[in-house]
Motif scaffolding. Structure first.
Motif, PDB file in Angstrom:
ATOM      1  N   PRO A  51       0.826  -1.222   0.000  1.00 49.31           N
ATOM      2  CA  PRO A  51       0.000   0.000   0.000  1.00 49.31           C
ATOM      3  C   PRO A  51       0.851   1.259   0.000  1.00 49.31           C
ATOM      4  N   ARG A  52       0.462   2.221  -0.810  1.00 53.26           N
ATOM      5  CA  ARG A  52       1.204   3.484  -0.874  1.00 53.26           C
ATOM      6  C   ARG A  52       1.211   4.188   0.472  1.00 53.26           C
ATOM      7  N   SER A  53       0.137   3.990   1.264  1.00 51.02           N
ATOM      8  CA  SER A  53       0.088   4.609   2.589  1.00 51.02           C
ATOM      9  C   SER A  53       1.205   4.079   3.480  1.00 51.02           C
ATOM     10  N   VAL A  54       1.513   2.811   3.347  1.00 49.20           N
ATOM     11  CA  VAL A  54       2.581   2.191   4.149  1.00 49.20           C
ATOM     12  C   VAL A  54       3.940   2.721   3.708  1.00 49.20           C
ATOM     13  N   ILE A  55       4.178   2.720   2.416  1.00 44.15           N
ATOM     14  CA  ILE A  55       5.458   3.222   1.898  1.00 44.15           C
ATOM     15  C   ILE A  55       5.649   4.679   2.319  1.00 44.15           C
ATOM     16  N   THR A  56       4.637   5.488   2.117  1.00 43.11           N
ATOM     17  CA  THR A  56       4.739   6.917   2.408  1.00 43.11           C
ATOM     18  C   THR A  56       4.907   7.178   3.900  1.00 43.11           C
ATOM     19  N   ALA A  57       4.091   6.550   4.729  1.00 39.78           N
ATOM     20  CA  ALA A  57       4.164   6.791   6.178  1.00 39.78           C
ATOM     21  C   ALA A  57       5.508   6.363   6.750  1.00 39.78           C
ATOM     22  N   ILE A  58       6.008   5.215   6.331  1.00 47.20           N
ATOM     23  CA  ILE A  58       7.303   4.760   6.846  1.00 47.20           C
ATOM     24  C   ILE A  58       8.401   5.731   6.426  1.00 47.20           C
ATOM     25  N   SER A  59       8.358   6.196   5.182  1.00 45.21           N
ATOM     26  CA  SER A  59       9.395   7.137   4.747  1.00 45.21           C
ATOM     27  C   SER A  59       9.301   8.465   5.498  1.00 45.21           C
ATOM     28  N   ILE A  60       8.087   8.913   5.796  1.00 43.14           N
ATOM     29  CA  ILE A  60       7.915  10.153   6.562  1.00 43.14           C
ATOM     30  C   ILE A  60       8.512  10.006   7.960  1.00 43.14           C
ATOM     31  N   VAL A  61       8.168   8.918   8.626  1.00 44.72           N
ATOM     32  CA  VAL A  61       8.627   8.709  10.001  1.00 44.72           C
ATOM     33  C   VAL A  61      10.133   8.455  10.048  1.00 44.72           C
ATOM     34  N   GLU A  62      10.619   7.567   9.194  1.00 42.23           N
ATOM     35  CA  GLU A  62      12.032   7.177   9.262  1.00 42.23           C
ATOM     36  C   GLU A  62      12.986   8.282   8.815  1.00 42.23           C
ATOM     37  N   SER A  63      12.515   9.179   7.957  1.00 41.23           N
ATOM     38  CA  SER A  63      13.414  10.231   7.473  1.00 41.23           C
ATOM     39  C   SER A  63      12.987  11.629   7.915  1.00 41.23           C
ATOM     40  N   GLY A  64      11.964  11.716   8.771  1.00 45.49           N
ATOM     41  CA  GLY A  64      11.466  13.038   9.154  1.00 45.49           C
ATOM     42  C   GLY A  64      11.051  13.824   7.923  1.00 45.49           C
ATOM     43  N   VAL A 146       6.259   1.229  19.600  1.00 41.63           N
ATOM     44  CA  VAL A 146       6.398   2.675  19.370  1.00 41.63           C
ATOM     45  C   VAL A 146       6.373   2.959  17.874  1.00 41.63           C
ATOM     46  N   TRP A 147       7.104   2.150  17.106  1.00 43.60           N
ATOM     47  CA  TRP A 147       7.165   2.314  15.660  1.00 43.60           C
ATOM     48  C   TRP A 147       5.775   2.189  15.028  1.00 43.60           C
ATOM     49  N   LYS A 148       5.027   1.171  15.441  1.00 43.04           N
ATOM     50  CA  LYS A 148       3.674   0.983  14.905  1.00 43.04           C
ATOM     51  C   LYS A 148       2.816   2.210  15.167  1.00 43.04           C
ATOM     52  N   LYS A 149       2.885   2.744  16.380  1.00 39.37           N
ATOM     53  CA  LYS A 149       2.090   3.933  16.705  1.00 39.37           C
ATOM     54  C   LYS A 149       2.478   5.117  15.827  1.00 39.37           C
ATOM     55  N   LEU A 150       3.768   5.311  15.626  1.00 39.19           N
ATOM     56  CA  LEU A 150       4.233   6.422  14.790  1.00 39.19           C
ATOM     57  C   LEU A 150       3.741   6.281  13.352  1.00 39.19           C
ATOM     58  N   ILE A 151       3.851   5.086  12.813  1.00 35.03           N
ATOM     59  CA  ILE A 151       3.445   4.867  11.421  1.00 35.03           C
ATOM     60  C   ILE A 151       1.935   5.031  11.278  1.00 35.03           C
ATOM     61  N   LEU A 152       1.185   4.407  12.162  1.00 38.04           N
ATOM     62  CA  LEU A 152      -0.279   4.503  12.080  1.00 38.04           C
ATOM     63  C   LEU A 152      -0.756   5.933  12.322  1.00 38.04           C
ATOM     64  N   ASN A 153      -0.086   6.662  13.223  1.00 38.02           N
ATOM     65  CA  ASN A 153      -0.430   8.073  13.442  1.00 38.02           C
ATOM     66  C   ASN A 153      -0.144   8.904  12.193  1.00 38.02           C
ATOM     67  N   ALA A 154       0.954   8.626  11.515  1.00 37.06           N
ATOM     68  CA  ALA A 154       1.274   9.356  10.284  1.00 37.06           C
ATOM     69  C   ALA A 154       0.221   9.070   9.211  1.00 37.06           C
ATOM     70  N   ILE A 155      -0.201   7.822   9.093  1.00 32.13           N
ATOM     71  CA  ILE A 155      -1.234   7.471   8.108  1.00 32.13           C
ATOM     72  C   ILE A 155      -2.513   8.246   8.400  1.00 32.13           C
ATOM     73  N   LYS A 156      -2.875   8.297   9.671  1.00 27.64           N
ATOM     74  CA  LYS A 156      -4.106   9.002  10.053  1.00 27.64           C
ATOM     75  C   LYS A 156      -3.948  10.517   9.898  1.00 27.64           C
ATOM     76  N   LYS A 157      -2.871  11.060  10.451  1.00 25.56           N
ATOM     77  CA  LYS A 157      -2.677  12.511  10.448  1.00 25.56           C
ATOM     78  C   LYS A 157      -2.617  13.087   9.043  1.00 25.56           C
ATOM     79  N   TYR A 158      -1.972  12.372   8.135  1.00 30.71           N
ATOM     80  CA  TYR A 158      -1.793  12.874   6.783  1.00 30.71           C
ATOM     81  C   TYR A 158      -2.766  12.245   5.784  1.00 30.71           C
TER      82      TYR A 158
END
Length: 175
Positions: A51-64, A146-158
């Motif tokens: 899913p593009r949401s997964v790719i995008t959220a992980i890249s947002i979190v991992e690279s700020g 912690v990682w799961k929360k960050l990724i899922l929060n990014a998916i929701k927030k954005y």
């Protein structure tokens, strides 16, 4: 005393990371980042069935959203460990992999995911939650909860699960 330091590190460091991530990356930077890599993410999502949401959220979190040293100096948008030449070129020692450009980082991430055991079962599945849980369980992060929360929060927030919210000027953020 050692026990209290371990507890301190296990609790405080993830909280500091969450605070740092959520407070230092402004919405405009994230929006621009999402728009910049939208076409690449769409292409890789179609090719790999992630899913593009997964790719995008992980890249947002991992690279700020491309703002961390790893994102800027190494073109590493996913926190992937590997070889780099920063010690030689900038005197910086790091364990993270260096890429010639961001596109190579995104492609390497998808290729790495496609070699995992869970991939065959999830390929083409649009559920971000299933993907994130599988990745966390497989050890993508050293702090999986912690990682799961960050990724899922990014998916929701954005609004990354919404079909039309990843690109274009109508992109919105949930506060």
């Amino acid at each position: 005393m050692k026990c209290s330091i371990k507890i301190y590190l296990k609790i405080l460091l993830p909280l500091l990371f969450i605070f740092f991530f959520t407070s230092n990356v402004n919405a405009g930077v994230v929006r621009d980042y999402i728009n910049k890599y939208h076409n690449l993410v769409e292409q890789l999502s179609a090719e790999y069935g992630i899913p593009r949401s997964v790719i995008t959220a992980i890249s947002i979190v991992e690279s700020g959203a491309g703002q961390t040293k790893n994102g800027r100096l190494l073109n590493n948008h996913f926190g992937i460990v590997g070889k780099n030449n920063l010690l030689k070129t900038n005197g910086i020692k790091t364990m993270f992999k260096q890429y010639p450009n961001a596109e190579a980082s995104f492609k390497d991430f998808c290729g790495m995911v496609s070699r995992k055991k869970y991939y065959a079962k999830l390929k083409g599945n649009k559920s971000s939650l299933l993907w994130i849980n599988a990745m966390a369980k497989a050890g993508y992060s050293t702090q999986p909860e912690v990682w799961k929360k960050l990724i899922l929060n990014a998916i929701k927030k954005y609004n990354l699960d919404k079909p039309n919210n990843i690109s274009h000027s109508k992109w919105t953020i949930i506060n």
